[in-house]
Design a protein around this motif. Structure first.
Motif, PDB file in Angstrom:
ATOM      1  N   LEU A  94       0.827  -1.203   0.000  1.00 12.40           N
ATOM      2  CA  LEU A  94       0.000   0.000   0.000  1.00 12.40           C
ATOM      3  C   LEU A  94       0.864   1.258   0.000  1.00 12.40           C
ATOM      4  N   ALA A  95       1.963   1.222   0.738  1.00 19.71           N
ATOM      5  CA  ALA A  95       2.870   2.372   0.746  1.00 19.71           C
ATOM      6  C   ALA A  95       3.509   2.575  -0.627  1.00 19.71           C
ATOM      7  N   LEU A  96       3.819   1.489  -1.301  1.00 22.37           N
ATOM      8  CA  LEU A  96       4.364   1.591  -2.658  1.00 22.37           C
ATOM      9  C   LEU A  96       3.357   2.241  -3.605  1.00 22.37           C
ATOM     10  N   LEU A  99       3.362   5.869  -2.963  1.00 21.66           N
ATOM     11  CA  LEU A  99       4.535   6.498  -3.578  1.00 21.66           C
ATOM     12  C   LEU A  99       4.247   6.827  -5.046  1.00 21.66           C
ATOM     13  N   ALA A 100       3.697   5.859  -5.765  1.00 22.91           N
ATOM     14  CA  ALA A 100       3.407   6.059  -7.185  1.00 22.91           C
ATOM     15  C   ALA A 100       2.364   7.159  -7.386  1.00 22.91           C
ATOM     16  N   ILE A 101       1.307   7.119  -6.586  1.00 25.18           N
ATOM     17  CA  ILE A 101       0.238   8.121  -6.695  1.00 25.18           C
ATOM     18  C   ILE A 101       0.776   9.511  -6.368  1.00 25.18           C
ATOM     19  N   GLY A 102       1.547   9.595  -5.285  1.00 27.84           N
ATOM     20  CA  GLY A 102       2.086  10.886  -4.870  1.00 27.84           C
ATOM     21  C   GLY A 102       3.038  11.479  -5.894  1.00 27.84           C
ATOM     22  N   SER A 103       3.882  10.639  -6.492  1.00 26.75           N
ATOM     23  CA  SER A 103       4.819  11.120  -7.508  1.00 26.75           C
ATOM     24  C   SER A 103       4.074  11.632  -8.729  1.00 26.75           C
ATOM     25  N   LEU A 104       3.051  10.897  -9.145  1.00 27.76           N
ATOM     26  CA  LEU A 104       2.232  11.308 -10.281  1.00 27.76           C
ATOM     27  C   LEU A 104       1.539  12.638 -10.000  1.00 27.76           C
ATOM     28  N   LEU A 105       0.943  12.749  -8.821  1.00 25.92           N
ATOM     29  CA  LEU A 105       0.225  13.969  -8.457  1.00 25.92           C
ATOM     30  C   LEU A 105       1.165  15.167  -8.377  1.00 25.92           C
ATOM     31  N   ILE A 128       1.934  19.542  -1.094  1.00 27.17           N
ATOM     32  CA  ILE A 128       0.499  19.291  -1.281  1.00 27.17           C
ATOM     33  C   ILE A 128       0.237  17.802  -1.476  1.00 27.17           C
ATOM     34  N   SER A 129       1.055  17.162  -2.301  1.00 26.58           N
ATOM     35  CA  SER A 129       0.878  15.729  -2.564  1.00 26.58           C
ATOM     36  C   SER A 129       1.053  14.914  -1.286  1.00 26.58           C
ATOM     37  N   THR A 130       2.058  15.231  -0.512  1.00 25.52           N
ATOM     38  CA  THR A 130       2.327  14.457   0.710  1.00 25.52           C
ATOM     39  C   THR A 130       1.252  14.688   1.752  1.00 25.52           C
ATOM     40  N   TRP A 131       0.766  15.909   1.861  1.00 34.25           N
ATOM     41  CA  TRP A 131      -0.353  16.157   2.780  1.00 34.25           C
ATOM     42  C   TRP A 131      -1.561  15.304   2.398  1.00 34.25           C
ATOM     43  N   LEU A 132      -1.860  15.251   1.107  1.00 37.98           N
ATOM     44  CA  LEU A 132      -2.986  14.423   0.657  1.00 37.98           C
ATOM     45  C   LEU A 132      -2.746  12.948   0.953  1.00 37.98           C
ATOM     46  N   LEU A 133      -1.516  12.481   0.776  1.00 37.36           N
ATOM     47  CA  LEU A 133      -1.195  11.083   1.080  1.00 37.36           C
ATOM     48  C   LEU A 133      -1.383  10.787   2.569  1.00 37.36           C
ATOM     49  N   ILE A 135      -3.469  12.259   4.562  1.00 41.10           N
ATOM     50  CA  ILE A 135      -4.914  12.220   4.814  1.00 41.10           C
ATOM     51  C   ILE A 135      -5.488  10.889   4.343  1.00 41.10           C
ATOM     52  N   ILE A 136      -5.090  10.451   3.141  1.00 43.15           N
ATOM     53  CA  ILE A 136      -5.557   9.167   2.616  1.00 43.15           C
ATOM     54  C   ILE A 136      -5.142   8.024   3.534  1.00 43.15           C
ATOM     55  N   ALA A 137      -3.918   8.109   4.054  1.00 44.97           N
ATOM     56  CA  ALA A 137      -3.400   7.044   4.926  1.00 44.97           C
ATOM     57  C   ALA A 137      -4.270   6.859   6.166  1.00 44.97           C
ATOM     58  N   GLN A 138      -4.814   7.953   6.672  1.00 40.06           N
ATOM     59  CA  GLN A 138      -5.699   7.852   7.838  1.00 40.06           C
ATOM     60  C   GLN A 138      -6.974   7.095   7.496  1.00 40.06           C
ATOM     61  N   PHE A 139      -7.498   7.327   6.307  1.00 38.93           N
ATOM     62  CA  PHE A 139      -8.751   6.678   5.908  1.00 38.93           C
ATOM     63  C   PHE A 139      -8.563   5.193   5.612  1.00 38.93           C
ATOM     64  N   VAL A 140      -7.400   4.834   5.054  1.00 36.98           N
ATOM     65  CA  VAL A 140      -7.175   3.432   4.690  1.00 36.98           C
ATOM     66  C   VAL A 140      -6.481   2.649   5.795  1.00 36.98           C
ATOM     67  N   GLY A 141      -6.165   3.341   6.897  1.00 36.25           N
ATOM     68  CA  GLY A 141      -5.570   2.650   8.047  1.00 36.25           C
ATOM     69  C   GLY A 141      -4.109   2.282   7.874  1.00 36.25           C
ATOM     70  N   LEU A 142      -3.375   3.047   7.081  1.00 40.40           N
ATOM     71  CA  LEU A 142      -1.942   2.780   6.905  1.00 40.40           C
ATOM     72  C   LEU A 142      -1.197   3.315   8.122  1.00 40.40           C
ATOM     73  N   PRO A 143      -0.505   2.451   8.863  1.00 41.66           N
ATOM     74  CA  PRO A 143       0.152   2.906  10.096  1.00 41.66           C
ATOM     75  C   PRO A 143       1.362   3.780   9.813  1.00 41.66           C
ATOM     76  N   LEU A 144       1.656   4.680  10.744  1.00 40.56           N
ATOM     77  CA  LEU A 144       2.840   5.517  10.640  1.00 40.56           C
ATOM     78  C   LEU A 144       4.022   4.830  11.312  1.00 40.56           C
ATOM     79  N   LEU A 145       5.193   5.114  10.829  1.00 38.30           N
ATOM     80  CA  LEU A 145       6.400   4.618  11.486  1.00 38.30           C
ATOM     81  C   LEU A 145       6.577   5.328  12.823  1.00 38.30           C
ATOM     82  N   GLU A 146       7.140   4.635  13.783  1.00 40.81           N
ATOM     83  CA  GLU A 146       7.456   5.271  15.045  1.00 40.81           C
ATOM     84  C   GLU A 146       8.575   6.280  14.841  1.00 40.81           C
TER      85      GLU A 146
END
Length: 292
Positions: A94-96, A99-105, A128-133, A135-146
């Motif tokens: 999912l993180a990969l 990465l692809a979506i963010g680079s494209l955006l 802007i792209s990373t902020w959107l990523l 936000i998306i990560a929160q909705f899809v439940g992608l955990p953050l690194l410590e």
């Protein structure tokens, strides 16, 4: 039919894009930046290179200005997205995809901002792209690194060098030193301004009693570094405007910390935009004499 560049041209574009992360159109500088990232983390190295390639291929495929591509305008925002994704998230499929979506955006946003010709985009597409990523990560439940542990002791020279390294999410002072060496191959003036701005960030943090751990890791300096470098050498080589931008970037960074929001390089972008717009207003309405 789209004419793709040769391997040598592709390598030049990739390295130039990495140099542009610190506003330098220099392949050797980009090579040192890449080497520094690799020394610290193979994962971040691969992420940055992959994201930069995605951004450049997207730009070519969409028929964007080839001169802009060759100057690294698209590659550096993609590279920063790649670094951000694997600085925030663990390595997962999912993180990969992120990465692809963010680079494209980021590539598409860069095209829009370059076309507007109002203010230079700098790293705004990446932000802007990373902020959107995030936000998306929160909705899809992608955990953050410590959060990585930082040194409890504030060592001034390491903190200054880390302020340069943190431009690319690197918190090892030896990596920051490689970045500084890379800058030296492009411009000694940029080295001076990078170190001055990083030192300014550390000193302001100490004067305000901010976290010594974050100051030591260079967190308070990297936006000031970019802001000073963006204006250094411009406006008849004024020293006032780069310093003003560096202080503004530091202040805006603190606002993001108060809001508990990820600042990324937004303080740098906003500070430079404010200085550029402010100077235009002053020149137009007040006609103040030039001050160096």
């Amino acid at each position: 039919m789209i004419k793709l560049p040769s391997f040598r041209q592709s390598t030049d574009v990739l390295l130039t894009g990495f140099g542009q992360i610190m506003l330098q159109q220099n392949r050797l500088t980009g090579l040192f930046f890449l080497a520094g990232i690799l020394v610290n983390s193979l994962t971040l190295f691969l992420a940055a290179v992959s994201a930069s390639i995605i951004a450049v291929v997207t730009a070519y495929s969409c028929g964007f200005n080839h001169q802009h591509i060759a100057k690294g305008y698209y590659g550096f925002n993609g590279a920063l997205v790649g670094l951000a994704v694997f600085s925030f998230f663990p390595l997962t499929p999912l993180a990969l995809a992120m990465l692809a979506i963010g680079s494209l955006l980021a590539t598409l946003l860069m095209r829009l901002m370059l076309a507007s010709k109002t203010l230079p985009p700098f790293t705004a597409p990446f932000v802007i792209s990373t902020w959107l990523l995030l936000i998306i990560a929160q909705f899809v439940g992608l955990p953050l690194l410590e959060a990585r542990p930082v040194a409890n002791e504030l060592v001034i020279y390491k903190a200054i060098i880390n302020g340069v390294g943190q431009v690319m999410f690197q918190d090892q002072w030896l990596v920051g030193l490689l970045f500084i060496l890379g800058l030296a191959f492009s411009s000694r003036l940029m080295v001076v301004w990078a170190l001055v701005a990083a030192m300014l960030g550390v000193l302001l943090a100490m004067l305000l009693g901010l976290s010594q751990e974050l100051a030591g890791a260079g967190v308070y300096g990297f936006n000031s570094v970019l802001a000073a470098m963006a204006l250094a050498g411009s406006y008849n080589k004024s020293i006032v405007l780069p310093l003003l931008a560096a202080v503004l970037a530091f202040a805006i960074m603190q606002l993001f910390h108060v809001m508990a929001a990820p600042a990324l390089t937004a303080p740098f972008v906003l500070a430079v935009w404010l200085v550029m717009v402010g100077k235009k207003i002053v020149d137009k309405f007040f006609h103040l004499p030039y001050v160096a």
